[in-house]
Design a protein around this motif. Structure first.
Motif, PDB file in Angstrom:
ATOM      1  N   HIS A  30      -7.966   0.012  12.201  1.00  0.00           N
ATOM      2  CA  HIS A  30      -7.724  -1.399  12.549  1.00  0.00           C
ATOM      3  C   HIS A  30      -7.735  -1.656  14.057  1.00  0.00           C
ATOM      4  N   GLU A  76       0.890  -1.165   0.000  1.00  0.00           N
ATOM      5  CA  GLU A  76       0.000   0.000   0.000  1.00  0.00           C
ATOM      6  C   GLU A  76       0.925   1.212   0.000  1.00  0.00           C
ATOM      7  N   HIS A  98      -8.674  -1.293   0.703  1.00  0.00           N
ATOM      8  CA  HIS A  98      -8.092   0.011   0.358  1.00  0.00           C
ATOM      9  C   HIS A  98      -7.484   0.051  -1.035  1.00  0.00           C
ATOM     10  N   ASP A 134      -7.073  -5.743  -1.184  1.00  0.00           N
ATOM     11  CA  ASP A 134      -7.403  -5.079   0.074  1.00  0.00           C
ATOM     12  C   ASP A 134      -8.610  -4.155  -0.140  1.00  0.00           C
ATOM     13  N   HIS A 164      -9.625  -5.314   8.850  1.00  0.00           N
ATOM     14  CA  HIS A 164      -9.649  -6.420   7.896  1.00  0.00           C
ATOM     15  C   HIS A 164      -9.658  -7.777   8.608  1.00  0.00           C
ATOM     16  N   HIS A 201      -2.449  -6.159  -3.003  1.00  0.00           N
ATOM     17  CA  HIS A 201      -3.140  -5.120  -2.232  1.00  0.00           C
ATOM     18  C   HIS A 201      -4.057  -4.297  -3.120  1.00  0.00           C
TER      19      HIS A 201
HETATM   20 ZN    ZN Z   1      -6.280  -2.022   4.038  1.00  0.00          ZN
END
Ligand code: ZN
Length: 507
Positions: free
Chosen positions: A458, A11, A146, A144, A168, A110
């Motif tokens: 998270h 990321e 994101h 992901d 997640h 990702h």
């Molecule tokens: Zn993420």
């Protein structure tokens, strides 16, 4: 059926000045180091990782043989060097040559990787893989939540699955879902000889959603992802939704929706439903933050019996933050707050001093503030060493369950002259999303009045249940969440910066 599997996750926060190099992928952190061959399976076993779920899915079919090639991830951070990107892509390509013939490929990606040469890292990876494999070998990828999904990723893959939770908690489930689809597609292809694939529909959302507003246990994301699940109940129709990663100054930045169905009209009807749902809820994707001073004051004035959690959302190492900004700590100290606990500050030099001083020793030093984040500076003071750790311990929360931290020499210190303000310091950057960062030092998390965490969302899975209230605070960091203030230059024209935010126009 022979299915090759590989993972390459990053990321990328394009606002971080440091680049991400091959050694960042090679080292262990909260996840394993770069893995080759059978280690891809053995060293990820029992973890909540997409590749782990994909392997479980494949192993449930006796006629499927999996050929593991490589798995690599680096802590979120600056742009990935061409050297690191080419090196890992080449491992996959060489592995595919050696594994030939294969029937399908699964990739654990990702979806928000930016390299020096390619703003769409995953798109470029898929391009090279298609050149190698041709058009007929099914490729499935899990992404992901994101991910900044691009049309290139959609066009060059046969199936994409995306996490449906933030925090997640469903990474392994998402890998498994992808593998199930790949096996289905490949099975049909072998049985019927038909190269026919599900029809796709893909739409990008015209406004950026700040990450603090992407929490999937609250609305609007709660209802949105329930809708994604409902739409995916039919055997032949699947919907997926990415919230996007806002610290990527690229034209494809942002949320998107995808659907797969037997016919194009059905897929388009599904993405339209989700698109309309997101647009009609735009003003509820609200990422409002409180100043650190106000948040500390609120916590001090409360007579709540449980801790206030102050989330240092803009210095989240899990989004590219340096993990060493001291703004929130300074607000706690300036206010004279008592019984505060802070974690995790990343400062290898400070951790080494603490190890030298030993438990009970007092060190006079600068702590944090060394990464050049605008508006931040080190905290100077005296710190008593309360406990030490080698930084290796088992995670206990749901998201990282089955994994082991490797964050280098670490310490728990107390600020001398303050009212029981304690700070956990590590050598490596790490997102504070698991109680074990504190509890492995013997800390009782019911004791503090304030727990200040470097994480955006998270942490909520493991910490929110023990808290009185969670407050997202403004403090310096490389992961700016006030989107209208970020120095974007490359977004697509007309994209709105946050819900009902100003329109981006090219400088
Ligand atoms: Zn993420």
């Amino acid at each position: 059926m022979r299915i090759a599997i590989a993972g390459f996750q990053h990321e990328t926060n394009t606002f971080v000045p440091n680049q991400t190099t091959l050694s960042d992928f090679e080292m262990a952190d909260s996840w394993p180091p770069l893995l080759l061959g059978n280690k891809v399976i053995s060293s990820t076993k029992g973890m909540n990782l997409p590749i782990t779920g994909a392997v479980i899915g494949a192993q449930s079919h006796p006629d499927v043989e999996i050929i593991p090639l490589v798995w690599a991830s680096a802590e979120p951070g600056g742009i990935v060097t061409d050297h690191a990107f080419n090196h890992i892509v080449d491992i996959i390509l060489i592995g595919l040559t050696q594994a030939d013939p294969i029937d399908a490929l699964y990739l654990d990606l990702h979806g928000a990787m930016v390299t020096h040469s390619f703003p769409d890292g995953e798109g470029e990876l898929l391009k090279r893989l298609r050149q190698h494999l041709g058009q007929d070998i099914p490729i499935g990828i899990s992404l992901d939540l994101h991910a900044n999904v691009t049309s290139l990723m959609v066009d060059l893959s046969d199936i994409i699955t995306i996490y449906r939770t933030y925090p997640h908690l469903d990474m392994a489930d998402t890998g498994r879902r992808c593998m199930d689809h790949i096996i289905q597609i490949t099975h049909d292809q072998i049985k019927t000889g038909s190269k026919r694939r599900p029809c796709k529909s893909f739409r990008q959302i015209p406004f950026l959603i700040p990450l603090p507003a992407q929490y999937t246990a609250h609305d609007p994301c709660l209802s949105l992802y329930q809708k994604v699940e409902t739409l995916s109940q039919a055997a032949t129709a699947k919907a997926e939704c990415a919230m996007g990663f806002t610290a990527a100054d690229i034209s494809d930045c942002g949320a998107s929706i995808l659907a797969y169905a037997d016919d194009k009209a059905e897929a388009e009807a599904m993405t339209k439903q989700l698109y309309d749902m997101i647009l009609s809820n735009e003003r509820h994707f609200d990422g409002k933050l409180m100043t650190a001073d106000d948040a500390v004051k609120l916590a001090m004035e409360s007579d709540a019996k449980k801790p206030f959690i102050l989330a240092d959302v803009q210095d989240n190492p899990g989004a590219g933050g340096s993990g060493d900004t001291m703004g929130l700590v300074r607000s706690i100290l300036d206010a004279g707050a008592e019984k505060a606990l802070v974690g995790v500050i990343s400062d290898p030099d400070f951790a080494a001093l603490a190890v030298n001083a030993g438990i009970g020793g007092v060190i006079s030093s600068n702590l944090g503030g060394k990464s050049g984040v605008v508006g931040d500076e080190p905290l100077t003071g005296k710190f008593e060493v309360i406990a030490l750790s080698d930084g290796n311990f088992s995670y206990t929360g749901e998201m990282y369950k089955g994994g082991v931290a490797e964050i280098g020499p670490s310490c728990l210190v107390e600020v001398v002259g303050a009212n029981h303000v304690q700070i956990v310091v590590s050598s490596l950057r790490t997102q504070c999303l698991d109680q074990a960062f504190f509890t492995h030092f013997g800390i009782d998390l019911r004791e503090p009045r304030i727990i200040a965490l470097k994480s955006t969302v998270h942490f909520r899975a493991d910490f929110e249940p023990l808290s009185h209230q969670v407050i997202n605070v403004i403090s310096p960091g490389f992961f700016g969440c006030q989107l209208e203030q970020l120095p974007y230059q490359h977004l697509r024209h007309g994209l709105r910066l946050g819900s009902d935010g100003p329109l981006f126009s090219k400088p």
